[in-house]
Enzyme design. Structure first.
Site, short mmCIF file in Angstrom:
data_model
loop_
_atom_site.label_atom_id
_atom_site.label_comp_id
_atom_site.label_asym_id
_atom_site.label_seq_id
_atom_site.Cartn_x
_atom_site.Cartn_y
_atom_site.Cartn_z
N HIS A 72 0.84 -1.21 0.00
CA HIS A 72 0.00 0.00 0.00
C HIS A 72 0.87 1.25 0.00
O HIS A 72 1.74 1.39 0.85
CB HIS A 72 -0.91 0.02 1.24
CG HIS A 72 -2.07 -0.92 1.13
ND1 HIS A 72 -3.23 -0.76 1.84
CD2 HIS A 72 -2.25 -2.02 0.37
CE1 HIS A 72 -4.07 -1.71 1.53
NE2 HIS A 72 -3.50 -2.50 0.64
N TYR A 200 -9.65 5.37 7.13
CA TYR A 200 -9.87 5.71 8.54
C TYR A 200 -10.92 6.83 8.58
O TYR A 200 -10.75 7.84 7.91
CB TYR A 200 -8.58 6.24 9.19
CG TYR A 200 -7.49 5.21 9.40
CD1 TYR A 200 -6.62 4.84 8.37
CD2 TYR A 200 -7.29 4.63 10.65
CE1 TYR A 200 -5.61 3.91 8.57
CE2 TYR A 200 -6.28 3.70 10.87
CZ TYR A 200 -5.44 3.35 9.82
OH TYR A 200 -4.44 2.43 10.03
N PRO A 292 -4.83 0.42 18.59
CA PRO A 292 -4.53 -0.08 17.24
C PRO A 292 -4.59 0.97 16.14
O PRO A 292 -4.25 0.68 14.99
CB PRO A 292 -5.61 -1.15 17.02
CG PRO A 292 -6.72 -0.77 17.94
CD PRO A 292 -6.10 -0.11 19.12
N LYS A 296 0.59 0.02 15.07
CA LYS A 296 1.99 -0.05 15.50
C LYS A 296 2.35 -1.27 16.37
O LYS A 296 3.53 -1.56 16.57
CB LYS A 296 2.34 1.23 16.29
CG LYS A 296 2.41 2.47 15.44
CD LYS A 296 3.69 2.50 14.62
CE LYS A 296 3.62 3.40 13.42
NZ LYS A 296 3.57 2.73 12.13
N TYR A 385 3.61 6.64 10.01
CA TYR A 385 2.81 5.47 9.61
C TYR A 385 3.70 4.39 8.98
O TYR A 385 3.52 3.20 9.25
CB TYR A 385 1.70 5.90 8.64
CG TYR A 385 0.60 4.87 8.53
CD1 TYR A 385 -0.49 4.88 9.40
CD2 TYR A 385 0.65 3.86 7.57
CE1 TYR A 385 -1.50 3.93 9.32
CE2 TYR A 385 -0.36 2.90 7.47
CZ TYR A 385 -1.42 2.94 8.36
OH TYR A 385 -2.42 1.99 8.27
C1 PHB Z 1 -6.21 -4.34 10.64
O1 PHB Z 1 -6.24 -4.62 9.44
O2 PHB Z 1 -6.53 -5.20 11.49
C2 PHB Z 1 -5.80 -2.99 11.06
C3 PHB Z 1 -5.32 -2.10 10.12
C4 PHB Z 1 -4.94 -0.83 10.50
C5 PHB Z 1 -5.05 -0.45 11.82
C6 PHB Z 1 -5.51 -1.35 12.78
C7 PHB Z 1 -5.89 -2.62 12.40
O3 PHB Z 1 -4.70 0.80 12.18
#
Ligand code: PHB
Ligand code: APR
Length: 390
Positions: A72, A200, A292, A296, A385
Site C-alpha cells: 500500500h 480511517y 490499534p 503499531k 505510519y
Molecule cells: C487491521 O487490518 O486489522 C488494522 C489495520 C490498521 C489499523 C488497525 C488494524 O490501524
C-alpha cells in the site's frame, strides 16, 4: 533441560527472536501456554512497516509475504464529507505491506519447525527463578509433570497478560498507562475490500476503519463502548452502522457478507519500564500496548526483537560483550515512546470521546482541517505510519 535463551511466549515476538537467534547458531527453547491452533486462531492487526518487512526477509521467512502481501502506497482519512488520501510513498519513499499477523505467526512457526527448534505448547504455570545468577531457570508444567529449563538469558515475550513482567521488582518497575473510554468491534468477512487502500473515518457516531487481509477478505472495525455486548451485534447491525459512518460513495459500493470472525478489543496505551532486569528481557506486548489506530503493535514487537537479537548475538559472538544488553531497554523505549505518541495522536484525532466538550471537538476538527490542508502535516503522518527508523 538446558538452552542458551529461554523464550516465554510464541507470538510474533518470541518466534521472530527464536528464528533470528537460530540463524546465528544460538539455541533457544520457546514455551507457549496455549495450543498452536489457539495461537493461530487469534485475529490481530495486519499492517507491516518496511522495517519489519526487511527483518522478515533477512530472517528467511518472507516467501509467502512477498507473494501474498498487499503493498500500500497510501491511506485515506475521512471526516464529515471530506476525504484525504495521504500519499505514504510520495512523502517518505516507503510503503507498508498488508499481511495479517496470523500469517506472520504461521510463517515463523513453519520456520521453527523446519529448523527443528524446540517449541513447547501447553506449557503451564511458567515461573522464573535465579535471575540473580548466571543461569536463571524457567519451570513449567507439561502433561502434569514439572520441568526445568536452565538458560543464560530469558526473553519475556508473553504478551500483556503474561507472567514475565511480574519478575521485574515492583520498586524498579514504572508503569505509564492510559485507558480509552471505548473499544473496537471488528469483523472479518469473505468479501472484497471496499477500497484498495485503508480508510480511517472520524464520524460523529464514532470511528470506523476499512481494512483487509487479501483481495477477497475484508476486515472492518467500528468504535463501540468498551463493555459492548458482542451478542447484540448481529452482522446486519454491524453492516448498517458501518455504512452510516462511511462516506456515501464507499457505503454504496461496499460488499457485505456473513462475518467469519467477530471480536471486541479495548483500547489502551501502556508502557512498562525498564524492559530488562538482570538476565530477563521483556519484548513486545509484555512491555507495551498501543491502541490499534496507528497499526503499531506488531511493528513495535519487531523493533524490540531487532534490539534484543542484536544484543544477544553480540554477547555470544564477541566474548560476552554486554553494552548492547545494557542499552537494550533505553534503545527500545526511545522508539516505543514515539510510536505511543503517534498511536495516541491518531486515536485522539479520529475517535468520539464520550466526555468531549465543544472545545475538545473544536480541537479535533482543527487537527483534521490542518492535516487535510497541510502537506507538512501529511508528511509527518506518513513518516510515522511507515515507521520510524531503528
Ligand atoms: C487491521 O487490518 O486489522 C488494522 C489495520 C490498521 C489499523 C488497525 C488494524 O490501524
Ligand atoms: N506462559 C507461556 N506463554 C504465555 C504466557 C505464559 N504465562 N502468557 C501468555 N503467553 C503467550 C500467549 O499465549 C501468546 O501466544 O505469549 C504469547 C504472546 O503473544 P502476543 O500477545 O501476540 O505478543 P507479542 O508476541 O509481543 O506480539 C505483539 O501482538 O497483540 C499484538 O498488537 C500486538 O501485534 C502485536 C503483537
Amino acid at each position: 533441560m538446558r538452552t542458551q535463551v529461554g523464550i516465554i511466549g510464541s507470538g510474533p515476538s518470541g518466534l521472530l527472536l527464536s528464528q533470528l537467534l537460530h540463524q546465528q547458531g544460538i539455541e533457544s527453547v520457546v514455551l507457549e501456554k496455549r495450543t498452536q491452533d489457539y495461537v493461530l486462531g487469534r485475529i490481530r492487526a495486519g499492517v507491516l512497516e518496511q522495517g519489519m518487512v526487511d527483518m522478515l526477509r533477512a530472517a528467511g521467512v518472507s516467501d509467502r509475504m512477498d507473494r501474498e502481501g498487499l503493498v500500500h502506497e497510501g491511506i485515506e482519512i475521512c471526516f464529515g464529507d471530506r476525504r484525504q488520501r495521504v500519499d505514504l510513498k510520495k512523502h517518505t519513499g516507503k510503503v507498508v505491506t498488508v499481511y495479517g499477523q496470523t500469517e506472520v505467526t504461521k510463517d515463523l512457526m513453519d520456520a521453527r519447525a523446519a529448523a527443528g527448534g524446540a517449541l513447547i505448547y501447553e506449557a503451564e504455570n511458567v515461573q522464573i527463578a535465579g535471575l540473580e545468577s548466571d543461569a536463571p531457570e524457567i519451570t513449567f508444567e507439561k502433561d502434569d509433570q514439572t520441568q526445568k529449563l536452565t538458560c543464560d538469558f530469558i526473553a519475556g515475550c508473553d504478551g500483556y497478560h503474561g507472567v514475565s513482567r511480574r519478575y521485574i521488582p515492583e520498586n524498579l518497575l514504572k508503569i505509564h498507562e492510559r485507558v480509552y473510554p471505548f473499544g473496537w468491534l471488528g469483523i472479518l468477512s469473505e468479501t472484497p475490500p471496499v477500497s484498495d487502500e485503508l480508510i480511517y473515518v472520524n464520524h460523529w457516531r464514532g470511528f470506523a476503519l476499512c481494512s483487509m487481509r487479501s483481495p477477497t477478505r475484508s476486515r472492518y472495525y467500528l468504535q463501540c463502548a468498551f463493555d459492548e455486548d458482542l451478542e447484540e451485534w448481529t452482522d446486519d447491525r454491524f453492516w448498517d452502522e458501518l455504512r452510516i459512518r462511511l462516506p456515501n460513495e464507499a457505503a454504496e459500493r461496499i460488499e457485505m457478507g456473513p462475518s467469519i470472525e467477530k471480536s471486541m478489543a479495548p483500547l489502551r496505551s501502556f508502557i512498562a519500564e525498564p524492559m530488562r532486569h538482570k538476565r530477563l528481557f521483556l519484548a513486545g506486548d509484555a512491555a507495551h500496548i498501543v491502541p490499534p489506530t496507528g497499526a503499531k503493535g506488531l511493528n513495535l514487537a519487531a523493533s524490540d526483537i531487532y534490539y534484543l537479537s542484536r544484543a544477544l548475538v553480540a554477547f555470544y559472538a564477541e566474548d560476552g560483550r554486554s553494552d548492547l544488553m545494557d542499552s537494550y531497554s533505553a534503545d527500545c523505549l526511545r522508539r516505543i515512546w514515539k510510536a505511543e505518541r503517534f498511536s495516541w495522536w491518531m486515536t485522539t484525532m479520529l475517535h468520539k470521546f464520550p466526555d468531549q466538550n465543544s472545545f475538545d471537538r473544536g480541537m479535533q476538527m482543527a487537527e483534521l482541517d490542518y492535516l487535510f490542508d497541510s502537506d507538512a502535516a501529511q508528511a509527518s503522518l506518513a513518516e510515522n505510519y511507515v515507521g520510524l527508523p531503528f
